[in-house]
Design an enzyme around this catalytic site. Sequence first.
Site, mmCIF file in Angstrom:
data_model
loop_
_atom_site.group_PDB
_atom_site.id
_atom_site.type_symbol
_atom_site.label_atom_id
_atom_site.label_comp_id
_atom_site.label_asym_id
_atom_site.label_seq_id
_atom_site.Cartn_x
_atom_site.Cartn_y
_atom_site.Cartn_z
ATOM 1 C CG PHE A 177 14.368 -1.660 -61.251
ATOM 2 C CD1 PHE A 177 14.464 -2.937 -61.630
ATOM 3 C CD2 PHE A 177 14.933 -0.719 -62.301
ATOM 4 C CE1 PHE A 177 14.881 -3.592 -62.699
ATOM 5 C CE2 PHE A 177 14.935 -1.319 -63.643
ATOM 6 C CZ PHE A 177 14.921 -2.703 -63.634
ATOM 7 C CG ASP A 178 12.075 -1.587 -53.570
ATOM 8 O OD1 ASP A 178 11.919 -0.379 -53.152
ATOM 9 O OD2 ASP A 178 12.359 -2.520 -52.801
ATOM 10 C CE LYS A 179 17.965 2.476 -51.497
ATOM 11 N NZ LYS A 179 18.748 1.463 -50.545
ATOM 12 C CB VAL B 218 11.565 -5.224 -60.361
ATOM 13 C CG1 VAL B 218 12.433 -6.629 -60.104
ATOM 14 C CG2 VAL B 218 11.448 -5.418 -62.166
#
Length: 617
Positions: free
Chosen positions: A310-312, A508
């Site tokens: 995941f990107d934050k 994501v």
Amino acid sequence: MQRYILRNKNKILLMSGVLIGFGFLSKGAMDNPVLFQLALLVAALFGVAPIAIQAYQALRVKVVSIDLLVTIAVAGAFLIGNFEEAAIVTFLFLFGAFLEQRTLNKTRSAIKALTEMAPETALKRREDGEFEEVAVDEVAVGDVLLVKTGAKVPVDGHVIAGRGSVNEASITGESIPVAKEEGSKVYAGTILDNGTIQMVADRVGEDTTFSKIIALVEEAQDSKSKAERFIDRFAKYYTPAVLALSVIVWLFARRLELAITILVLGCPGALVIGVPVSNVAGIGNGARHGVLLKGSEVVSAFSRVQTMVFDKTGTLTVGGPAVAETEYYGDHIEEALGYLASVERESDHPLAKAVLAAIGETEYSTVEATEVVKGSGIIAQVNGHRVAVGNVALMEREKVELNAKARADIARFQKNGDSLVLTAVDGELKVLMGVRDQIRPGVKGDLRKLKKLGVKNLVMLSGDNQGTVDAVSRELGLTEAHGNMLPEEKAAYIRRLIEEEGQIVAFVGDGVNDSPSLALASIGIAMGGGTDVAIETSDVVLMNSDFSRLPHALGLAKAITRNMKQNILIAVAVVLVLLASLLFSDWMNMSIGMLVHEGSILAVILNGMRLLRYRLR
């Protein structure tokens, strides 16, 4: 003629559907079997034309494709006068192909969209000290450039004069603008929100970070080879086998009708329809629940994901700074909050909006004698009071006493990844605010659902500092979390997981900077509220950036894959039973065989339609 027919496949699909609908209407409402048969005959002839052409073109390069399987099935149906089956098989096959092609075509514009976002001009300093606008291709390493408010930074470099706040979302994905001053690095494609800077070009052309993002997307898309479908592999061997069996029976038994019956019953209409029906129903379910799945290959790979990265910002978090924690000290807090709001209302600092939103409605006062302390905050006179708003360094400069409780609160806020906003009135600390990009509501529960669905590793990659990343990771219970990562470092991490560790990886994200990782990952999943580039580069889109749709999307992909396997098993088993009964028993004939054949088609359609009602348990 062949090119004309193939170019108009969608029109043929529409005409075929209209004719089929008219045919069944004429039979049911008008009780006209002749018109029914005629409409289905014409629909089948229209529908089989592009399929037969594709089968012929594949045979020319010695490939036995699914198109040949369908063409043979339709030809067999014509021979026995079953126009209904011929029409329906061709329509469903063309519709499945149309749906997949329509969703996958969007990825082709990703490179173009990225290129259009790149800066085209720059303000370059001449020998006489004036600046002139030139094409960005004319900028060389060492040139001095001017960047004004609202303009894009043309190349990578460092600031030599001026200051301002730069929106680096296109590079790091972080929503909070970054303050830039003399010596700070700036990147091509980022936007100067406010201020004016002069910079020296350090990297130009293809060496800039933004150009590398484009190159990474191109490389990742080129490396994605289209997997050969199971049915194509099956047809490669199965179709010639059925043809050979039919010819052998005709040569040795001299029974043409039996040979034709083998040819007709041996063509698994249920196999041709089963996979498209599962895909159509599954993709339809996803669309109703805010999930766009871009084709059957995406579904297959997505269902086997082992690691989800995941990107934050904008993915696990809301994507905008907000006050997360507040502490008050001493008396007259409402008055102090009014002073703070009055100062922040006139500030262009990136955190000012978050502070104002947290305070809400209040009484504003006149702000005078404002002094900006570079890198620390603001000092101003408000209603005769000296008000200081900024970080700990500003409080120390103003000799504001920070007692044990205040220092403990500051340490706790920093551990939670907050940016600090302290407010002192006349040398006395009144307000401490912790500002950070807040975690999306419900994300923690959604991540637990992903683990229950079989995702072994949950990893976060972010351009933000490691302290903030660790705080988010602890709260969400992630497997790994890495901060201070540029787009190429994220892409390298994804590549290592796939190539060296052999994992099936889903990424994501929602930003331009995520495009390389979205394209390189086994499955790229874009938040629908993100950039068009991220959405078009991805394989799965979560509409309206609703993270809660992700567990449903994964569960649905697994359900579609199971459903397709069930339909394939039904179709193959029915064909084997039909052929075995035809060859080794006396009770099987064409009528019974066709009845079973049609029953198997109905069975796979009903099985596929179950996906329309799928919900994650």
